[in-house]
Structures are given as structure tokens and as C-alpha cells.
Scaffold this motif. Structure first.
Motif, short mmCIF file in Angstrom:
data_model
loop_
_atom_site.label_atom_id
_atom_site.label_comp_id
_atom_site.label_asym_id
_atom_site.label_seq_id
_atom_site.Cartn_x
_atom_site.Cartn_y
_atom_site.Cartn_z
N LYS A 1 -19.09 5.43 11.12
CA LYS A 1 -19.34 4.17 10.40
C LYS A 1 -18.92 4.21 8.93
CE LYS A 1 -22.71 2.55 13.71
NZ LYS A 1 -21.93 3.23 14.75
N ARG B 1 -18.94 9.76 6.33
CA ARG B 1 -19.63 8.77 7.16
C ARG B 1 -20.30 7.74 6.27
NH1 ARG B 1 -25.08 11.58 7.00
NH2 ARG B 1 -24.58 13.20 5.51
N HIS C 1 -13.03 8.03 15.32
CA HIS C 1 -14.30 8.72 15.11
C HIS C 1 -14.91 8.34 13.75
CE1 HIS C 1 -17.40 11.60 15.70
NE2 HIS C 1 -17.00 12.41 14.74
N ASN D 1 -17.55 5.86 15.06
CA ASN D 1 -18.81 6.61 15.27
C ASN D 1 -19.54 6.92 13.97
OD1 ASN D 1 -18.05 6.65 17.98
ND2 ASN D 1 -17.04 8.64 17.77
N ARG E 1 -16.50 -2.31 16.00
CA ARG E 1 -17.80 -2.06 15.39
C ARG E 1 -18.50 -3.35 15.02
NH1 ARG E 1 -17.58 1.40 10.04
NH2 ARG E 1 -18.16 -0.54 9.03
#
Ligand code: S5P
Length: 254
Positions: free
Chosen positions: A219, A180, A213, A217, A253
Motif C-alpha cells: 500500500k 509501505r 507487491h 500489498n 486497490r
């Protein structure tokens, strides 16, 4: 959220800058883990899938027929198709030893790999050693701050300290292998392995998350895909699917 090219302006490491620019120019955040054992297969993947990817990730030590010429040919393909070569060496030794491992030996990794990576378990000396060799050549380093398999020890305080080490050495460290986004510094890039269009795992602990994902989500910035593409009946078609999924998640995003 900032675009990759806006973030490029804030990256201190030149290779990090180049990767962030390249992703927006080429409109791809897909990296290919080209885990094949013959030089001809590796070159074929690089030439066929090169137009789809921002990074070609190699494990040069699994090739059965490595020659230095291969690295020249890979470099030519990287220039032809505009991708960066990432040798997934996972250095893990003391500073003095990694200087030789990065620069010398059969593979001479620092001569041809735009990017390499290192574990942070030895502490900052490993970064200082690799930096001595790589920074004059304008190379970039990714720190393994997290790992994809089940049961990984790279979590919690280990991950946190790895992020601090990156921020303290942002001239050479361009980002992380991580699941992430890990840093508020927009110049640092998260590159995520363990990605497949259908989540799941393999028999040896690998854990897969989807491109949506990981980019949407969690990032992260770059998806690294190996078997999801290489084992497909039509790797080029499959690479296009991953590229589209990764890019769409990024567009949503920003
Ligand atoms: O935590 C990690 C770090 C890496 S670099 N987990 C990983 O799987 N990798 C690498 O990503 C691994 O060495 C392999 O080359 C690739 C994943 O391959 P796949 O076939 O499972 O997509």
C-alpha cells in the motif's frame, strides 16, 4: 480506499497536494531514479520519459558536468511534461548546517528541487532547519523512515519515531521514503525505491520488490525505479511497462 486526488484534499503540504493531484491527472505513480553522470543523458531521460512519470529523482552530485543552467533546463522539462523534481540529497546533519546545504553551495537545491529528503537520525531539528528554507518556497520533504537495502537500521522504533516526526511537521513533510504505507494520515505519501519487475537484488545489498507487491500489498503510493528502466535496451518501452504495472496495482486497490 481513497484515490490520490481525494487524498490531495487532506494533504497539508502544498507539494504533497500537487503530487497527489498530478498522479491522478496524469495516471502515473511511477518515479524515475535518473542515476546518470552526464547532464545530456539526464536531460534526454527527462525529455523522453517525462510523459510517463510523476517524479524525476536526481542525484545532482554524481554529474560530472553540472552547471546551474542544467537546473533551468530540468525545470522547463518538468513544466513541459508535468512531473516534479526530487533531489535525493538525503540530508543528515544538524538544523543549522542543513539550512546552508539546502540553500547555498554549488547546487542551490532549494531553488529548483520541488522535493528533497532527509534522514531522521539527527532528530526533529533537521526538519525545522530545512523547513525554514523550503516552506516559503512551497517545497516538500520526504523523511527516510525505511530503506530498501538488506541490513538497514531504519526499522522498528526508528521508523515509528520518523512517522511521528512527519505527523508533527505535516506543513512541510509530505511523506516518506518507505517500503509501505506508514501513516493513517491520508495526506502523507509513501515513496518506495528498490523496485523491479523481477524481484532480486544487486551485489551491494539493494533489495528489489515488484510494483504489484509495493503498491498492491504494501500500500505504498509511488514506485521509484532506476536501473530497471535506465539499463533496459529501450528505456521508454520499459518505463511504460512499469507505469502500467504500478497504475494497475493502484486501480485494483481503490
Ligand atoms: O532506501 C533507499 C532510498 C533511496 S532514495 N534505497 C534506494 O535505493 N534509494 C535510491 O533509489 C537510490 O539512491 C537510487 O537512486 C534509487 C534506486 O535505484 P535502482 O537502480 O536500484 O532502482
Amino acid at each position: 480506499m481513497l484515490t490520490y486526488s481525494q487524498r490531495a484534499e487532506q494533504a497539508i503540504n502544498p507539494m504533497g497536494q500537487r503530487l497527489l493531484q498530478l498522479m491522478d491527472e496524469k495516471q502515473t505513480n511511477l518515479g524515475l531514479a535518473a542515476d546518470v553522470t552526464s547532464a545530456s543523458d539526464l536531460l534526454e531521460l527527462a525529455d523522453t520519459l517525462g510523459p510517463e512519470i510523476c517524479i524525476l529523482k536526481t542525484h545532482i552530485d554524481i554529474l560530472e558536468d553540472f552547471t546551474p543552467e542544467l537546473t533551468f533546463e530540468l525545470t522547463e522539462l518538468a513544466e513541459k511534461h508535468h512531473f516534479l523534481i526530487f533531489e535525493d540529497r538525503k540530508f543528515a546533519d544538524i538544523g543549522t548546517t542543513v539550512v546552508s546545504q539546502y540553500r547555498e553551495g554549488i547546487y542551490r537545491i532549494s531553488d529548483w528541487a520541488h522535493i528533497t529528503n532527509a534522514h531522521t537520525v539527527p532528530g526533529p531539528g533537521i526538519i525545522e532547519g530545512l523547513k525554514q528554507v523550503g516552506l516559503p518556497k512551497k517545497r516538500g520533504l520526504l523523511l527516510l523512515a525505511e530503506m530498501s537495502p538488506k541490513g538497514t537500521l531504519a526499522k522498528g522504533a526508528y521508523t515509528q519515531r520518523s512517522v511521528e516526526m512527519a505527523e508533527e511537521h505535516a506543513d512541510f513533510v509530505m511523506g516518506f521514503i518507505a517500503l509501505r504505507k506508514l501513516s493513517e494520515n491520508p495526506g502523507l505519501i509513501s515513496v518506495t525505491p528498490g523496485v523491479k519487475l523481477t524481484p532480486g537484488g544487486d551485489a551491494l545489498g539493494q533489495n528489489y520488490l515488484t510494483p504489484e507487491h509495493v503498491i498492491g500489498n504494501l500500500k505504498s503510493d509511488v514506485i521509484l525505479v532506476g536501473r530497471g528502466i535506465c539499463n533496459a535496451a529501450d528505456p521508454l518501452l520499459e518505463a511504460k511497462r512499469y507505469r502500467e504495472a504500478g497504475w494497475l496495482a493502484y486501480k485494483n486497490r481503490v
